[in-house]
Design a protein around this motif. Sequence first.
Motif: not given
Length: 418
Positions: A50-52, A154-172
């Motif tokens: 995505e960064n590319e 924008i592409h890099s940030n969206i990819a990182i953001y997907r990781i962030l939201t997934s991590a939040l949901e896994k932690a409840g």
Amino acid sequence: MNIENYIDQIAKNAKSASRVIASASTVTKNAALNNIADGIISSAATLITENEKDLMAAQKAGLSGAILDRLRLTEGRIKGMAEGVRQIVNLADPVGELIQGNTRPNGLQIQKIRVPIGVVVIIYESRPNVTADAAALCLKAGNAVILRGGKESIHSNIAIYRILTSALEKAGLDKRCIQLVEVIEREAIDYLLKADQYVDVVIPRGGEALIRTVVEKSTIPVIKHYKGVCHTYVDEFANLKMAEEICLNAKVQRPATCNAMETMLVHEKIAPILLPGIAKKLQDAGVEIRGCNQTCSILDNIKQATEDDYYNEYLDLILNVKVVHTIDDAITHITKYGSNHSDAIVTDNFNNAMKFTREVDSAAVYVNASTRFTDGYEFGMGAEIGISTDKLHARGPMGLEELTSYKFVVFGNGQLRK
């Protein structure tokens, strides 16, 4: 898409989620942070892909090499991003800390307790790692955060953001605790800066033009630093070897940072001794020197400094050099041209050192050390959200504590005001 409605919904979601994250336990927040770090490592290939896309678009747009470097994600930088998040796990949770307490004569017990700020908006440029760093710091401090990065990442940030939201949901946790503005239109920022019904503070990270624009448009309090015009004053009582090493480090170790030295002030008594040697070393390192009249009379082949030069944050291998008659002249110069960021004196005279620290009104004032240390990690804070040159409510490197406020909690047993 109606951008105004889109931003309004993000802001409302953040306000709602802020109540959830404010009461989350340290264990839960740390679990989410560890999930983020794990996700960054496991998604390294996706992040680079995505960064590319961002790098290709930036090259096509003709952006500078410096911007491309800030934009680029490598395997090493991705590992560093994950490690930065893990460091935040190891920091003490500031939320709920008893700052001070006392018992009044009437028996009321008054406690001053550290609490989250609430909803934080962070507007930043270029560097994708800020998406993870800022989100992680706000999360640990119990804040909901709205992130708005530059369109070039924008592409890099969206990819990182997907990781962030997934991590939040896994932690409840509510994934709306961290939100990214995914539209690149500038009007999104304009609407965001007017969302004072939901947002508590805005922190811009970027160039002076960005910060001034945010301040002019925002109806929300802004914590800012416009620029870092940092000085090192070499006093008449300085250890010249130490002075040379400090000034070289402050200028050339990493010149494109806000805490790099932009002007070197030298007492006239030692200028003829110090300047020839340090000028050669600076020039050997690629530094262009711009000097006052007296400096030009001592050094050959340098440019004459202009009035405007002294106000400049070069962020480059360019240095102003000015010879001053007294320490008072040095302080007067810093007061006029400085940006209240980081300024240093090199001296073995205790009284001069104390005078400098009292009278120079900067966020960080140094005695016999490089201004390059103005950094959350170097100050033992673990990480930072930025460096503030404001005086309210945070100043200098902003770590977890600076991402909190406080409230008073009062315990009584039936007391009534007379």
